[in-house]
Design an enzyme around this catalytic site. Structure first.
Site, short mmCIF file in Angstrom:
data_model
loop_
_atom_site.label_atom_id
_atom_site.label_comp_id
_atom_site.label_asym_id
_atom_site.label_seq_id
_atom_site.Cartn_x
_atom_site.Cartn_y
_atom_site.Cartn_z
NE ARG A 151 3.85 -7.60 10.37
CZ ARG A 151 2.71 -7.14 9.33
NH1 ARG A 151 2.09 -7.94 8.64
NH2 ARG A 151 3.26 -6.02 8.92
CD GLU B 224 -2.41 1.45 2.14
OE1 GLU B 224 -2.49 -0.03 3.05
OE2 GLU B 224 -3.52 2.12 2.27
CE LYS C 261 2.66 0.09 5.17
NZ LYS C 261 2.64 -0.07 3.43
P1 ATP Z 1 2.42 -2.67 7.84
O1 ATP Z 1 2.31 -3.50 8.57
O2 ATP Z 1 3.95 -2.16 7.63
O3 ATP Z 1 2.06 -1.00 8.14
P2 ATP Z 1 1.44 -3.30 6.05
O4 ATP Z 1 1.48 -5.20 5.83
O5 ATP Z 1 0.72 -2.82 6.35
O6 ATP Z 1 2.56 -3.02 6.74
P3 ATP Z 1 1.31 -3.19 3.03
O7 ATP Z 1 2.06 -2.28 1.92
O8 ATP Z 1 0.22 -4.06 3.13
O9 ATP Z 1 1.92 -3.45 4.84
O10 ATP Z 1 2.49 -4.60 3.08
C1 ATP Z 1 2.60 -5.67 0.91
C2 ATP Z 1 2.98 -6.51 1.55
O11 ATP Z 1 4.06 -6.25 2.59
C3 ATP Z 1 1.45 -7.17 2.57
O12 ATP Z 1 1.70 -8.63 2.00
C4 ATP Z 1 2.89 -7.89 3.84
O13 ATP Z 1 1.83 -8.84 4.45
C5 ATP Z 1 4.03 -7.74 3.45
N1 ATP Z 1 4.44 -7.10 4.94
C6 ATP Z 1 4.33 -6.59 5.57
N2 ATP Z 1 4.82 -6.48 6.96
C7 ATP Z 1 5.83 -7.38 6.67
C8 ATP Z 1 7.22 -8.48 7.82
N3 ATP Z 1 6.91 -7.08 8.51
N4 ATP Z 1 7.12 -9.47 7.37
C9 ATP Z 1 6.84 -9.96 6.45
N5 ATP Z 1 6.20 -9.41 5.63
C10 ATP Z 1 5.76 -7.83 5.82
MG MG Z 2 -1.32 -4.33 4.72
#
Ligand code: ATP
Ligand code: MG
Length: 567
Positions: A270, A43, A280
């Site tokens: 994660r 995102e 984020k």
């Molecule tokens: P955050 O929790 O940091 O805000 P998010 O999941 O909202 O991250 P996205 O931009 O939606 O951020 O993430 C894109 C992809 O990266 C998703 O498929 C998510 O599962 C993966 N992802 C995000 N954080 C992690 C992490 N800490 N470890 C592994 N994969 C991750």
């Molecule tokens: Mg997300």
């Protein structure tokens, strides 16, 4: 995460992940006649962090390994939080890691029309309805996992009225928050996500790609699974929190699909790091509140921060390989990441001399005005990196704490009457020093050298216990050096239930040293060039560096706590 959670790094890793086993099995069974097709779906509401790198390495890595494809898809369903700046930074970071999506750069917003039509189809099938209650009220009716939810008073609305209202929502006739569209599934389902989830809301902000074309926007859950479906994704790899969303994604695809094909979602744990926050939202707070100097502050776990700090893509990928993919949420030890960067930089960086806290040494019997160029090996791990010449003369700088007026037992560095070798040059003997009587500070040290002891000569029979790094005073280049410690002083700053993660910020996480002296070969070093300063650690030239004021970030010191633990 609780403290009793097992450290993920402590467990042995299977040689191929369970995800890869699933993919291999699917391919054996024909994979619906499709090659492997994955996607990475960020995102664009912030910069990528090292957790995202884990998802990137997996999705791009599996596609690479099995001759398939991986799409980059921006999940841009919320115009309030998303910006073009983030889109560009995300693309840079994925390329930096060494992956490429070729021409397949997609956006969930590309599918807004199809998603809208699908929502209309659901309404026509009496599987969606407009609810005039606010999201807050709706959430009070959701029930709990053990208690069924309460049906909305609008659940039985007629199809025609729902259609009319939904179109009018998109024409801008209603205020934000006044109406939502909900899927009509099951208010008694044990899975809370199936209790008539909101699938569309009114947002009046302009979208970074579609401008003001739309007044209603799909919820992430309504866009994500369908976007996978539209793109023909075979394996949708995501983190564990989406496991409970899977039945909802399946429900949507069931309403949409026309063949046997459906993306297979596989969840993994994660990446979490000790002494770090990884969400984020929290990283954005740190930036906005100026607790750090921007997204690429070298203390941040963002990919741009790690890059600026001196991390290489190879070291990050190696770390991700070592921690592996499992189904158990855990916290990874940051010292393992520090270990992988040390291993990588050990091989690739030239050794140089830099003195962080200089103390002048005057070699009294060395002729004034004389300069010798001593030859030094650039990297003992790699002969092909060759040698360089470093100027030596009568006055040199050594590290302040390499001299002690009253040394403790087994201090093998410089002290009154003792001898040390200046690496690559001569053995010197301390004959005296100048002390500031007011402050007690040592200001200069006076030595003599033995001309018969030049390194590389034939008369090296004299041995001393200490060898020091040094920089010729006349030739030294001034530098600023930024030393980093962990950004948080608590191992799990987000895991402390009642406390705010800001309370655990480490006030000592950045120490800036000015007046450092480095050897003249570094004068033309460019941002992101990496070096080992001998005896001190690995350093990377910062973007702020100029020819007259070099700026270095210390990536890591030399001492490796991980290697020690695992001996
Ligand atoms: P955050 O929790 O940091 O805000 P998010 O999941 O909202 O991250 P996205 O931009 O939606 O951020 O993430 C894109 C992809 O990266 C998703 O498929 C998510 O599962 C993966 N992802 C995000 N954080 C992690 C992490 N800490 N470890 C592994 N994969 C991750
Ligand atoms: Mg997300």
């Amino acid at each position: 995460m609780s403290d009793d959670n097992m450290r993920e790094n402590d467990k042995p890793k299977p040689s191929i992940s369970f995800i890869e086993q699933f993919i291999a099995e699917d391919l054996k069974e024909g994979n619906n006649g499709r090659p492997v097709h994955t996607r990475f779906p960020p995102e664009p509401n912030g910069y990528l962090h090292i957790g995202h790198a884990k998802a990137i390495c997996l999705s791009f890595g599996m596609a690479q390994k099995y001759g398939g494809k991986c799409n980059l898809r921006f999940d841009d369903t919320n115009p309030v939080k998303e910006e073009v700046e983030y889109v560009d930074a995300i693309k840079d970071d994925i390329h930096w890691l060494g992956f490429d999506w070729e021409e397949r750069e997609y956006y969930a917003s590309d599918y807004f029309a199809r998603l809208f039509d699908f929502a209309v189809e659901l309404i026509k099938k009496n599987l969606a309805y407009v609810d005039d209650q606010t999201a807050a009220v709706i959430s009070t009716q959701k029930g709990t996992p053990s208690q069924p939810g309460q049906e909305s008073p609008f659940r039985k609305r007629e199809v025609d009225e729902n259609l009319d209202l939904f179109y009018r929502m998109n024409k801008g006739e209603f205020d934000e928050g006044s109406h939502v569209l909900r899927a009509k599934i099951d208010m008694t389902s044990p899975n809370m996500h199936l209790r008539d989830p909101i699938i569309y809301r009114i947002i009046t902000s302009s979208h970074h790609r579609t401008g003001s074309k739309w007044m209603v926007y799909p919820m992430y859950d309504f866009a994500h699974g369908q976007s996978d479906y539209f793109e023909g994704i075979t394996h949708s790899l995501c983190t564990l929190e989406f496991e409970v969303h899977r039945p909802l994604y399946d429900w949507f695809i069931d309403q949409l699909k026309t063949s046997d094909y459906r993306p297979r979602q596989i969840e993994f744990n994660r990446l979490n790091l000790t002494y770090t926050v990884m969400s984020k939202r929290k990283l954005l707070d740190l930036v906005r509140e100026e607790k750090v100097n921007g997204w690429d502050d070298p203390r941040m776990p963002t990919l741009c921060g790690l890059r600026r700090r001196g991390y290489t893509p190879e070291s990050i990928k190696r770390f991700i390989d070592l921690i592996g993919y499992t189904k158990v949420e855990a916290i990874n030890d940051i010292s393992l990441l520090e270990h992988t960067i040390r291993e990588d930089l050990n091989i690739r960086t030239p050794r140089v001399f830099g003195v962080l806290n200089p103390l002048k040494v005057i070699i009294k019997n060395y002729p004034e005005g004389k300069v010798e160029n001593v030859e030094l090996i650039n990297n003992p791990e790699d002969e092909t990196m060759g040698k360089r010449l470093v100027p030596f003369c009568r006055e040199v700088y050594i590290e302040h704490d390499d001299f002690m007026e009253v040394p403790p037992h087994k201090f093998f560095r410089l002290a009154p009457g003792t001898e040390v070798r200046l690496k690559g040059a001569y053995i010197i003997k301390c004959e005296g020093f100048k002390k500031n009587e007011k402050t007690g500070e040592i200001e200069e040290v006076y030595c003599t050298y033995d001309p018969e002891t030049r390194s590389g000569g034939n008369t090296l029979d004299k041995k001393v216990k200490g060898t020091l790094h040094w920089v010729s005073a006349k030739h030294a280049v001034d530098a600023e050096v930024r030393l980093y410690d962990r950004l948080f002083s608590h191992e799990d700053p987000s895991g402390q239930k009642c406390a705010d993660f800001r309370e655990f910020l480490n006030p000592e996480s950045l120490k800036t040293l000015t007046g450092c002296k480095v050897e003249p070969s570094l004068k033309s070093a460019m941002p992101l060039e990496k070096f080992q300063f001998q005896r001190l650690g690995y350093f990377c030239v910062d973007y702020d560096s100029t020819e007259t004021n070099l700026v270095f970030n210390r990536t890591v010191p030399l001492k490796d706590t991980w290697a020690k633990i695992n001996k």
